[in-house]
Design an enzyme around this catalytic site. Structure first.
Site, PDB file in Angstrom:
ATOM      1  N   ARG A   1       0.822  -1.219   0.000  1.00 33.09           N
ATOM      2  CA  ARG A   1       0.000   0.000   0.000  1.00 33.09           C
ATOM      3  C   ARG A   1       0.851   1.262   0.000  1.00 33.09           C
ATOM      4  NH1 ARG A   1      -5.294  -2.311   3.454  1.00 33.09           N
ATOM      5  NH2 ARG A   1      -6.040  -3.457   1.627  1.00 33.09           N
TER       6      ARG A   1
ATOM      7  N   HIS B   1      -7.449   0.069  -6.760  1.00 32.61           N
ATOM      8  CA  HIS B   1      -6.764  -1.210  -6.511  1.00 32.61           C
ATOM      9  C   HIS B   1      -6.063  -1.222  -5.144  1.00 32.61           C
ATOM     10  CE1 HIS B   1      -2.608  -0.075  -8.515  1.00 32.61           C
ATOM     11  NE2 HIS B   1      -3.043   0.887  -7.744  1.00 32.61           N
ATOM     12  N   GLU B   2      -5.676  -2.405  -4.735  1.00 28.21           N
ATOM     13  CA  GLU B   2      -4.972  -2.598  -3.463  1.00 28.21           C
ATOM     14  C   GLU B   2      -5.788  -2.069  -2.275  1.00 28.21           C
ATOM     15  OE1 GLU B   2      -2.233  -4.427  -3.627  1.00 28.21           O
ATOM     16  OE2 GLU B   2      -2.186  -4.399  -1.447  1.00 28.21           O
ATOM     17  N   GLY B   3      -7.099  -2.357  -2.320  1.00 29.10           N
ATOM     18  CA  GLY B   3      -8.008  -1.865  -1.274  1.00 29.10           C
ATOM     19  C   GLY B   3      -8.574  -0.520  -1.688  1.00 29.10           C
TER      20      GLY B   3
ATOM     21  N   GLN C   1     -10.117   1.394   2.761  1.00 23.43           N
ATOM     22  CA  GLN C   1      -9.103   2.053   3.596  1.00 23.43           C
ATOM     23  C   GLN C   1      -9.760   2.780   4.772  1.00 23.43           C
ATOM     24  OE1 GLN C   1      -5.915   1.469   2.924  1.00 23.43           O
ATOM     25  NE2 GLN C   1      -6.508   0.383   1.050  1.00 23.43           N
TER      26      GLN C   1
END
Lengths: 608, 608
Positions: free
Chosen positions: B314, B458-460, B465
């Protein structure tokens, strides 16, 4: 919610547009006739525009050296628009029009803007062009050029910017020189030869119509060949792509207007955007180089003629932005109802064994949908309100025209900029609701976002709108415009204050209005305009959110009386969202304006 | 300002990274060696990445049914990256690494991300993949797979999402079944056959490396063939594209992994993004269908392994977002210095006869540049701070590792989301500075904006978050993470409070911190988590702006001591901008969190 139902609510229940029928011009107006127009637009847009919106994005205009090629669907769509009767819908019956109020015309056009803004741009520009000629042209110019445009035979453009002069029109360098001995007597208007380059000309070249009517800002040099400085030296000219006889027949002789290149854009790709060379000698109309142009209005009054149309053009841009937002809202609402993922959080935790639910059940998805609704439906309401002001300005007595005109002047920078910013944000939220799918070109929302990014740039950038609002509009007529707007807002506050359900919002709006008035005073209290205007864009944002809060409160007042639960509760929820989540933002924008913060003004270029 | 100078200031003057040399792992560290790495990265990025960034956007990956075709420049660029030595830069010397701290690695990589984020994604994913194997793999897995990755022979991917399970990993349905009698004893790790579909797999297929190492989350069915519910049933598997011998030699036998399609994206087009089918029978490795995979870590611990790398991944996403922002900032700064248009407003009005000035002289342009500087340089500083936390976590004693680990947990959601949102906004401002030109593909800024839009997804996602921050991080370890962060902020406030020039900012930060702590309490005071978390995204925004204000104040403290005027005054101006124009925004975001506003939670789906 269905766009048609929303329009009907806003037009009939909120704005009560049928009341315009009190005026001679709109005597034939009723709900049924407006509804018929809307339904017609909805049907044509759904059939001829929406299905091809991706195609016109993918198959960008191509220039083969001779002609600009567009996908065939564009010609088909604009043809369908012409056949719909919308081109002349708001014109006098004498001109073949329906004398439809602008507010209804805008409502009808909103279907096309939502379905394919890039294809809709061609007729929109043409009508704007014709309206300018109808306001400032000679009888002959109206009869030849405006008529051909309103019949859809010729299309129109606006040629203002130049490569070295975008926002700064005083630096326009296109020259217009009187053409020959008989030039002054040309039946089409005083004739000139134009030479110069025009940049960012939308619809500047295509084969969609048998002729293109360019309206060109240029300067007439003095006896020494010098161009007058400033915007006061600008004049306006009709420059047709093909020469035209005095009887209005298009000839096969090309005027000296040449396509220098197509701009390749981020979005709005279905609309050709061009660099045009006027008078470079590519063609030799009537045997010599120089683009032939016919002056509209007096010499030196070009910008005045343009300004006359600017409010309407800017409301048009705002409408496009709002409807791109709406298209994304509808798409993401639909997606959120279909797409199953995750499980709602409950006080007892999550049951991972349960079925996944439609994502519309998640609070954060609801938030993103409600924000889009508040932005886009709010923007549309504001734009309809402004369009009705145009109707009242055109059809009212002198006192009303003056009063309503001032209100329109006040609201125009917001009507243009607010949807451009916040309905773009709505488009980003629509992508976010789709997750990874929204980032692909398999879904329409990424295109909406790209298309909408133009709207903060063209027709006066965001920065220009801020300068216009804080630098000109709030001070014009000794502040009468701002006072008139306050009176309108106070009327809404009074009404809402008496309704229990909206009392809190009424109080919030009242406080925000007082704050804005006080900030406006502080902003101008320093005596140094450069300090005041350094934060003009922030003022625009604060002012814009205040205006939208007012619009939402006024819309909510009408919604309270709605029997239809979806309509009533949806509008009330969006209003509540706007007051609770959006209006409080104005504080952070207005603080720097009030204290004439000079952080940005003072920062040294070398330190950036 | 030059990116290299900025990095040197942040690394050496602000973070004082040389102090890491106190620790055994970094004993050889000094300014000169770090500077050499940075200069090397700068040179290679300028030569092999930046010039081709538009090309990889225009020439999207194509699948010819057999192979994925990429422009040749991509292979050239990743080859140059491999030769730079950066792949293994932060690894142990025993693995061929330089034992470079992560903070210096991130600084070096920032040049590549700025030059071409889409090409940089291939090595970035590969290193992330290798790091996961180094943390959780067997000695053999490290030696075979991680080593080949760090040498740049094989590239890596992360295969988490599935078409029906994006953010909701508990719904992963890929099955992994033990493979044969000898499967448990396979030297490469317990062997399984995988069957399922993985969506959004970046770098999932290409010819850039001789093999691709997929790390795949899947579930092992029970005796009845049922998959365990929830994320606790997830295990992690190495699934190579080509089978590999126990000695780590790539064979020519294809594993049963087939490209089902390429995703066609809004941006980031130079990175292939794929839908992969595992075990559909397209290939028959070792004579039967099913993708062969080797388990990493224990059964059911797949997500735990992944989570171990998540903070770093992240931070990596945040870095990409920040550098896309920086690229746009540099481009628009350059444009604003060159482009002449208009005249500055002065108290006496404008002199229309004067020459046009570079637009950087206009206050609103300065505002847009200063905002970009505040967003992008602030984001970069935060990311370097986080990377240094990773170094301290990895190299410190148990107490430090625990403490620093908690801080990193707190900051990670911000490090990922804040640059994704605000450096995207910076990219939009970069377009705006360019006016119409920024909307064309002749300038790089529209691509930055498109590329950067991915990072909130992407990536959460952004929403994830927010849930992570308010739902997990602020309450973890009985709130110790939040307390530790407060202590750090208070130290900065104390220092700045003693410096006249920053006293006002210190007071503002102190007040904002107190507000955040109080809002956090109120948010959790209701006992209904669904109400608390309904506004988690807004909390993330408020928290993020607070963190950035703290970072800016801390950076400004270091800047005060700078002899270089551009550096000193530039940082102080950006800090001032952030406190005056940005920090006040937190009020509007935090209010609804504090009162647990349920407007969004309660709105009925049918009313949207």
């Amino acid at each position: 919610m269905n766009h048609l139902s929303n329009l009907q609510f806003l037009l009939f229940d909120w704005l009560q547009v049928e009341k315009l029928a009190d005026r001679a011009r709109f005597a034939d107006l009723d709900r049924a006739s407006i509804t018929a127009v809307l339904e017609n637009c909805e049907r044509i847009a759904a059939r001829e525009f929406a299905p091809h919106n991706r195609q016109v994005d993918v198959e960008e205009p191509q220039f083969d050296g001779e002609r600009v090629q567009l996908p065939a669907v564009t010609a088909q769509a604009v043809r369908a628009y012409i056949e719909s009767g919308m081109l002349a819908a708001s014109q006098d019956a004498a001109l073949g029009g329906l004398q439809l109020p602008r507010v209804a015309e805008l409502a009808g056009n909103s279907f096309f803007a939502m379905a394919s803004i890039a294809m809709f741009a061609y007729p929109m520009l043409t009508v704007g062009n014709a309206n300018l000629l109808l306001a400032h042209g000679t009888a002959k110019q109206k009869d030849v050029f405006a008529r051909a445009e309103l019949e859809g035979r010729w299309f129109g453009t606006m040629c203002l910017s130049e490569p070295q002069a975008g926002s700064s029109l005083s630096d326009v360098a296109t020259r217009a020189q009187p053409d020959g001995e008989d030039g002054e007597q040309d039946p089409l208007g005083p004739r000139y030869r134009l030479r110069g380059n025009k940049m960012w000309i939308s619809a500047g070249e295509h084969e969609l119509s048998e002729n293109i009517v360019h309206l060109v800002l240029a300067k007439v040099p003095d006896a020494q060949g010098r161009l007058p400085a400033g915007v006061k030296g600008l004049s306006l000219f009709i420059v047709p792509k093909y020469l035209v006889t005095a009887e209005g027949v298009r000839t096969s002789e090309r005027n000296d207007v040449a396509l220098a290149g197509l701009n390749h854009k981020l979005g709005y790709r279905g609309t050709t955007n061009t660099l045009l060379n006027f008078g470079e000698g590519r063609y030799r109309p009537r045997g010599s180089e120089g683009a032939i142009g016919y002056r509209v209005g007096a010499e030196g009054e070009g910008l005045k003629c343009m300004f006359h149309m600017m409010n309407e053009a800017r409301v048009g841009v705002g409408m496009g932005a709002a409807m791109l937002g709406m298209a994304g809202y509808q798409a993401s609402l639909d997606y959120a109802q279909q797409r199953r993922q995750g499980r709602p959080l409950q006080s007892g935790g999550k049951d991972v064994g349960a079925q996944q639910v439609p994502i519309i059940q998640h609070a954060d998805i609801k938030r993103m949908l409600l924000a889009q609704k508040a932005y886009c439906e709010g923007a549309l309401a504001l734009l309809l309100y402004c369009a009705q002001l145009i109707d009242r300005q055109h059809s009212g007595n002198a006192e009303e025209a003056q009063r309503v005109g001032l209100l329109l002047e006040m609201l125009t920078p917001v009507a243009k900029s607010w949807p451009s910013q916040w309905c773009l944000e709505a488009n980003s939220l629509a992508i976010q609701v789709h997750g990874g799918y929204g980032y692909t070109r398999d879904f329409p929302v990424e295109q909406h976002w790209r298309d909408n990014r133009l709207n903060m740039i063209h027709e006066g950038t965001h920065g220009i709108q801020g300068l216009d609002l804080l630098g000109r509009k709030v001070t014009m007529a000794k502040g009468q415009g701002l006072r008139l707007l306050s009176v309108e807002m106070e009327a809404t506050i009074r009404k809402a204050g008496g309704r229990g359900q909206l009392r809190e919002e009424a109080a919030d709006l009242s406080a925000a209005l007082q704050q804005l008035l006080s900030v406006t005073q502080s902003a101008w209290a320093g005596g140094r305009p450069e300090e005041t205007l350094a934060n003009a864009t922030l003022y625009l944002q604060g002012f814009g959110h205040l205006v939208l809060a007012w619009i939402w409160l006024d819309v909510a007042l009408s919604a309270l009386a709605q029997a239809d639960e979806t309509m009533r509760e949806g509008k009330l929820a969006a209003c509540r969202y706007f007051f609770r989540y959006e209006l409080p933002k104005i504080e952070a924008w207005l603080q720097p304006v009030a204290r004439r913060d000079d952080t940005c003004l003072q920062v040294h270029e070398a330190h950036l």
